[in-house]
Design a protein around this motif. Structure first.
Motif, mmCIF file in Angstrom:
data_model
loop_
_atom_site.group_PDB
_atom_site.id
_atom_site.type_symbol
_atom_site.label_atom_id
_atom_site.label_comp_id
_atom_site.label_asym_id
_atom_site.label_seq_id
_atom_site.Cartn_x
_atom_site.Cartn_y
_atom_site.Cartn_z
ATOM 1 N N PRO A 125 0.776 -1.255 0.213
ATOM 2 C CA PRO A 125 -0.096 0.000 0.118
ATOM 3 C C PRO A 125 0.906 1.079 0.090
ATOM 4 O O PRO A 125 0.240 2.377 -0.780
ATOM 5 N N TRP A 199 -7.034 8.264 4.331
ATOM 6 C CA TRP A 199 -7.187 6.838 3.436
ATOM 7 C C TRP A 199 -6.766 5.598 4.182
ATOM 8 O O TRP A 199 -5.761 5.639 4.892
ATOM 9 N N ALA A 201 -6.585 1.166 4.278
ATOM 10 C CA ALA A 201 -6.407 -0.106 3.587
ATOM 11 C C ALA A 201 -5.813 -1.197 4.409
ATOM 12 O O ALA A 201 -5.160 -0.593 5.436
ATOM 13 N N ASN A 223 -11.713 3.815 2.210
ATOM 14 C CA ASN A 223 -11.261 2.730 2.118
ATOM 15 C C ASN A 223 -10.604 2.289 0.964
ATOM 16 O O ASN A 223 -11.484 2.783 -0.216
ATOM 17 N N PHE A 224 -9.752 1.431 0.887
ATOM 18 C CA PHE A 224 -9.424 0.762 -0.514
ATOM 19 C C PHE A 224 -9.495 -0.612 -0.062
ATOM 20 O O PHE A 224 -8.999 -1.131 0.853
ATOM 21 N N PHE A 225 -9.935 -1.612 -0.954
ATOM 22 C CA PHE A 225 -9.970 -3.003 -0.878
ATOM 23 C C PHE A 225 -9.326 -3.770 -1.882
ATOM 24 O O PHE A 225 -9.379 -3.534 -3.139
ATOM 25 N N ASN A 232 -4.867 -3.226 -6.037
ATOM 26 C CA ASN A 232 -6.195 -2.628 -5.642
ATOM 27 C C ASN A 232 -7.262 -3.114 -6.293
ATOM 28 O O ASN A 232 -7.285 -2.904 -7.735
ATOM 29 N N THR A 235 -12.370 0.876 -4.668
ATOM 30 C CA THR A 235 -11.896 2.372 -4.064
ATOM 31 C C THR A 235 -13.198 2.881 -3.525
ATOM 32 O O THR A 235 -14.248 2.855 -4.358
#
Length: 408
Positions: A125, A199, A201, A223-225, A232, A235
């Motif tokens: 990340p 941000w 993750a 959040n990012f998954f 990634n 988003t």
């Protein structure tokens, strides 16, 4: 389901994937003897799944699909669920990852200064965040976690003195930074007037946890998954929905207890095909995450599918004919009136034992048990471990490591 907007790009990238995936020793062996000419995205159900066990057995070089001269970076996961997962990235992969992150609800501009709290080590990340910032012309303050240089008080100092506008890191880091601020008498909501977004993750991020961190800091959290192996996948927009990067991934869901694909389900096991990843592409990778994928209009204006993450399959409880996911537990705990500074839980013969460390020592065990039992619909035994799960002295420690002095 393939969205109409991206269908042609989707199909074209899948065709390109099938041409180059045999550059990977794993897939050269795995697909050997299969007739692949003319295989299209509509035929993907005929192709084999890839398991985490296969990736681990293939080793670092077994999944590489480009020549060594095209490698930009190598990454490993933290191994929180076992042996670390690995992946290779070309420069194009990193650029694409940064572009995906820039689609977040608040975006980045050249006026932003991003404090990057993700570990600058083998994990992915930090480098995606850095790439996204550079693409937007934003500045980066590299403040890696898990080291003795940028300790928690130092990071709070940097956020204030450098007038950082965005913080990026694990959700847990945002909680620990806020707890450190509380211990030092700092109000996160008023002490960082330039901060406009956070941000996160790398961890399960339930809605209640999002609200909790936003309440701690007074700014929106996005959040990012994804994962180390895939990069990634989705988003978060301004409305809190995780939108899938449809051009870069083909996602499927499997039934919980069988390899049968399902298009619509309340809960399914995620299967990922990386359409554009060059370094170590994946075909129908069962990544052990529990998700729901649905098509619905989002008020942010995005027309693609929305993903909801429920945690890992290994964290799934089954009791009295009902599945209890990690997301269910997170939603209950982060919805408590006094959210604990630290917690963990384990399954017992009767239900769950939940251990809580409440920072101000005000835990009412009976009331908390009743609230959690009602929310989770099973027996809950709460254990007060205030002052035991989190060491305040470690958070406020300001002794940083120094270079050695050779001439005194």
């Amino acid at each position: 389901m393939i969205t109409k907007e991206y269908s042609e790009i989707h199909r074209a990238r899948f065709g390109y994937l099938m041409k180059r995936i045999k550059n990977s020793p794993l897939y050269r062996s795995k697909l050997d003897g299969m007739e692949l000419s003319g295989v299209t995205l509509e035929d993907i159900h005929r192709l084999p799944f890839t398991t985490k066990k296969e990736l681990r057995e293939a080793g670092q070089w077994g999944i590489l699909a480009v020549s060594k001269k095209d490698i930009a970076q190598y990454h490993e996961s933290s191994g929180s669920s076992g042996i670390p997962s690995i992946a290779w990235f070309t420069r194009n992969d990193l650029i694409r990852g940064g572009t995906q992150l820039r689609r977040t609800g608040n975006g980045l501009t050249s006026n932003d200064l991003v404090l990057n709290r993700f570990p600058y080590a083998l994990s992915l990340p930090a480098f995606y965040i850095q790439e996204a910032a550079w693409q937007a012309g934003a500045g980066i303050v590299p403040s890696s976690s898990r080291n003795t240089i940028t300790h928690y008080p130092k990071v709070l100092e940097l956020i204030s003195q450098l007038e950082c506008t965005v913080i990026a890191g694990l959700p847990r880091e945002m909680e620990l930074l806020a707890e450190t601020a509380r211990l030092l008498g700092i109000d996160c909501k008023s002490s960082f007037p330039h901060l406009r977004a956070i941000w996160v993750a790398g961890e399960l991020f339930a809605d209640a946890r999002k609200r909790h961190i936003e309440n701690l800091w007074g700014v929106p959290v996005y959040n990012f998954f994804g994962s180390t192996e895939t990069g990634n996948i989705a988003t978060m927009c301004s409305q809190g929905s995780l939108h899938i990067s449809e051009k870069d991934f083909h996602l499927e869901m499997l039934e919980l207890d069988s390899p049968t694909p399902v298009e619509y389900a309340d809960l399914g096991r995620l299967v990922v095909t990386t359409l554009s990843h060059e370094g170590s592409p994946l075909l129908r990778y069962v990544n052990e995450d529990l998700v729901n994928i649905r098509t619905e209009a989002c008020s942010c204006g995005h027309t693609g599918r929305i993903l909801t993450h429920y945690g890992r399959i290994s964290d799934l409880f089954y009791r009295n004919g009902v599945y209890l996911t990690a997301k269910d537990i997170h939603e209950s705990i982060y919805s408590l009136p006094n959210v604990p500074a630290a917690w963990n839980c384990l399954q017992t013969a009767d239900g769950l034992e939940i251990r809580l460390d409440v920072s101000d020592g005000s835990l009412n065990i009976r009331e908390t048990e009743e609230r959690l039992a009602s929310s989770l619909q099973l027996a809950v035994n709460v254990v007060d471990q205030s002052g035991m799960l989190l060491d305040p002295a470690q958070l406020t420690q300001q002794e940083a490591s120094r270079k050695p002095v050779y001439i005194i």
